[in-house]
Design an enzyme around this catalytic site. Structure first.
Site, PDB file in Angstrom:
ATOM      1  N   ASP A 226      21.798 -10.156   1.692  1.00 36.09           N
ATOM      2  CA  ASP A 226      21.305  -8.802   1.920  1.00 36.09           C
ATOM      3  C   ASP A 226      21.410  -8.427   3.401  1.00 36.09           C
ATOM      4  O   ASP A 226      21.098  -9.235   4.282  1.00 36.09           O
ATOM      5  CB  ASP A 226      19.828  -8.769   1.500  1.00 36.09           C
ATOM      6  CG  ASP A 226      19.212  -7.400   1.604  1.00 36.09           C
ATOM      7  OD1 ASP A 226      19.442  -6.585   0.689  1.00 36.09           O
ATOM      8  OD2 ASP A 226      18.500  -7.130   2.591  1.00 36.09           O
ATOM      9  N   GLU A 295      26.461  -7.724   1.292  1.00 37.29           N
ATOM     10  CA  GLU A 295      26.575  -6.304   1.568  1.00 37.29           C
ATOM     11  C   GLU A 295      27.568  -6.163   2.702  1.00 37.29           C
ATOM     12  O   GLU A 295      27.869  -7.134   3.404  1.00 37.29           O
ATOM     13  CB  GLU A 295      25.217  -5.751   1.999  1.00 37.29           C
ATOM     14  CG  GLU A 295      24.324  -5.391   0.843  1.00 37.29           C
ATOM     15  CD  GLU A 295      23.161  -4.528   1.299  1.00 37.29           C
ATOM     16  OE1 GLU A 295      22.335  -5.035   2.073  1.00 37.29           O
ATOM     17  OE2 GLU A 295      23.080  -3.363   0.880  1.00 37.29           O
TER      18      GLU A 295
HETATM   19  C1  NOJ Z   1      19.665  -3.820   0.946  1.00 39.01           C
HETATM   20  C2  NOJ Z   1      19.107  -3.896  -0.436  1.00 39.01           C
HETATM   21  O1  NOJ Z   1      20.151  -3.722  -1.362  1.00 39.01           O
HETATM   22  C3  NOJ Z   1      18.056  -2.820  -0.525  1.00 39.01           C
HETATM   23  O2  NOJ Z   1      17.623  -2.630  -1.837  1.00 39.01           O
HETATM   24  C4  NOJ Z   1      16.925  -3.195   0.390  1.00 39.01           C
HETATM   25  O3  NOJ Z   1      15.967  -2.162   0.390  1.00 39.01           O
HETATM   26  C5  NOJ Z   1      17.420  -3.389   1.823  1.00 39.01           C
HETATM   27  N1  NOJ Z   1      18.640  -4.150   1.890  1.00 39.01           N
HETATM   28  C6  NOJ Z   1      16.390  -4.115   2.643  1.00 39.01           C
HETATM   29  O4  NOJ Z   1      16.291  -5.447   2.247  1.00 39.01           O
END
Ligand code: NOJ
Length: 582
Positions: A226, A295
């Site tokens: 993440d 991501e």
């Molecule tokens: C990306 C995640 O996909 C999202 O859902 C989250 O709120 C943020 N990162 C913070 O962890």
């Protein structure tokens, strides 16, 4: 103890010879990954929130879809300020989802079904209820520098502490929170309850590497990482420049600044490489291939750096969001071609491409591009070369659900306020999974659900789509099936713009079942002749799967010189490729 029980269950699965063919070192390159958002798949205890037992119960259905690997959004202990993306303990399961034993049962069921499991790991921040943060705030060693602490710049005219700089949270407002106890500010790039870890402290990196090790030993097949871009901040902690973005709706929103200092720093890649070394060490000792997906940053060049270089592999694949960003209601064939090539042409040679059509942070595909074209997008994404990442509900063509301000749960929506929340809230794509047309779509036996069920559940649900002769669910299954063919795993890829409206590509392997995917972006029926564009195709092809509104359907034969495509629809056509592909 936990580890021993898990290993025993895993060994049982392997004994029965049903575990997941981990001998294939390339499994991750062409797998279909299926994201489960645990709060919303299935609730078995009536509290209106999905749980691990519900996911375990759903495994036979997920297996029937033809997906290969489950990516589980976070299930760790959490106060749920960001619904699990705020972790209070990386080593335990949150009671809202169940117990450790429930997790073991889920993992064993996944393995026994021949599927794999990826955990969601959040290295950038923890919950403010994590023991590390509590001790850090109290000034207890060795935790004092586990987080990014900075002194106040003074007191303003209202008597408030002045934060170290103008940095903004991704969820709006200052990225700094004053701690009365510590008498300093801490950085939080997401909610106030998600303090950023300080990777300048080697102890933090070592802690996080141990988290990776632990879950690998438990038997998971890898991780989705993440928010990697946020892991490191520039050392000078200078103000960020304004973005002057005319589309940014408020000055306290993240989009109001250019993020030159909080994101995408060179050191991000070093930290991720340190995570990769743990995975590599594990692979070397176990012989099992594990995968890291992450991501991605918005910038293509920076995103490609996540792959690493010739000597340092980092992430197996960062997410490719270009199909989400660039395909919409008015996209034509050249723009889809451009979206596809953007990634493939930038990707380092020999690495794994991937395609994401939706997730828990983006509005649902069917709502973005329309119901018909959503499945056409699936046809494209499933047959492109590389990994495919699906978000639960796409197989049903689930749509965004209206969630009122009063019902809003997502912190990003709540922070935006009642006027702007619909622009930011991610609740619409997170509502309960639609199993059937009974109360609450069969998601729960309880009397309420944590987010409202979409009103379309009466027609858009598993039971109805199983029963229909043709449905998104049935198309999805056929598409997942194509990925088991060698031509889709390793065959050639030839992408062509047939005309402004129609895009086509082939996946071919000599002598093997091969495919032509053909998609119509126009809002009317079109007939095209692709025989000159693809001279190696036979003169007739068999329909493998077709859009619901197509006049020709599975099993029909079509002439390569006269393919009829319905409005916004597509076809996947099969043929045996000739020995020498032209
Ligand atoms: C990306 C995640 O996909 C999202 O859902 C989250 O709120 C943020 N990162 C913070 O962890």
């Amino acid at each position: 103890m936990k580890l021993l029980t898990s290993l025993a269950l895993l060994a049982t699965a392997l004994l029965f010879g049903v575990a997941c063919g981990q001998e294939d070192p390339n499994w991750y390159k062409t797998a279909t990954y299926y994201q489960v958002y645990p709060r919303s798949l299935k609730d078995t205890n009536g509290d209106g929130i999905g749980d691990l037992k519900g996911i375990t119960e759903s495994i036979p259905f997920l297996k029937s879809l033809g997906v290969d690997c489950i990516w589980l959004s976070p299930i760790y202990k959490s106060p749920m300020k960001d619904f699990g993306y705020d972790i209070a303990d990386f080593y335990t399961i949150d009671p809202i989802f169940g117990t450790w034993e429930d997790f073991e049962e889920l993992l064993a069921t996944i393995k026994a079904a021949g599927l794999r499991l990826l955990m969601d790991l959040i290295p950038n921040h923890t919950s403010n209820e994590h023991e590390w943060f509590i001790k850090s705030e109290q000034g207890v060693q060795p935790y004092v520098d586990y987080y990014v602490w900075k002194p106040s710049k003074g007191i303003d005219a209202n008597g408030s502490q002045i934060p170290p700089n103008n940095w903004l949270s991704a969820f709006a407002g200052s990225a700094w929170k004053w701690s009365d106890r510590r008498q300093m500010f801490y950085l939080h790039q997401f909610t106030v309850e998600q303090p950023d870890l300080n990777y300048r402290n080697p102890l933090v990196l070592a802690e996080m590497q141990n988290v990776f090790r632990f879950w690998l030993q438990i038997g998971v097949d890898g991780f989705r990482i993440d928010a990697p871009a946020h892991i490191w901040e520039h050392e000078d902690f200078l103000d960020e420049p304004p973005s002057n973005d005319p589309n940014c709706p408020a000055p306290d929103q993240f989009c109001a600044l250019n993020h030159t200092y909080v994101k995408d720093q060179d050191e991000v890649y070093d930290i991720l490489y340190a995570f990769r070394t743990v995975v590599d060490e594990f692979e070397a000792s176990s012989g099992e291939i594990k995968v890291l997906m992450s991501e991605a940053s918005g910038d293509l060049g920076l995103t490609m750096r996540y792959y690493g270089n010739d000597t340092h592999n980092i992430i197996h694949f960062p997410f490719n969001f270009y199909l989400i960003w660039e395909i919409n209601n008015s996209t034509n064939a050249p723009s889809i071609e451009a979206a596809i090539l953007r990634w493939l042409e930038a990707m380092p040679v020999g690495r794994t491409a991937n395609y994401v059509l939706g997730n828990h942070d983006n509005g649902r595909l069917a709502s973005r591009v329309g119901r018909e074209f959503a499945m056409t997008n699936q046809m494209i994404a499933f047959l492109l070369p590389g990994a495919m990442i699906s978000y639960m509900g796409e197989e049903l063509n689930m749509e965004n659900t209206f969630v009122s301000w009063e019902q809003t749960q997502d912190p990003q929506g709540c922070n935006a306020g009642p006027e702007l929340y619909t622009l930011f809230s991610r609740d619409p794509e997170r509502t309960p999974y639609q199993w059937d047309d009974s109360a609450f779509a069969g998601f729960t036996n309880g009397s309420s659900t944590w987010l409202p069920v979409n009103e379309n559940y009466v027609n858009v649900n598993v039971a109805a789509e199983e029963q229909a002769t043709l449905s998104p669910l049935k198309i999805y299954r056929r598409l997942a099936e194509t990925r088991k063919f060698e031509s889709v795993k390793t065959g050639s890829f030839d992408l062509r713009v047939v005309n402004d409206d129609v895009l086509a590509f082939t996946r071919q392997l000599p002598g093997e079942v091969s495919f032509l995917v053909i998609a119509n972006t126009a809002y009317n029926t079109v007939t095209v002749d692709v025989s000159a564009l693809f001279p190696s195709l036979p003169s007739s092809l068999t329909v493998f799967t077709a859009s619901e509104n197509s006049a020709i359907q599975e099993g029909d034969t079509v002439l390569t010189s006269a393919i009829i495509l319905p409005s916004r629809g597509g076809l996947v056509l099969s043929f045996i490729a000739v020995d020498k592909i032209i």
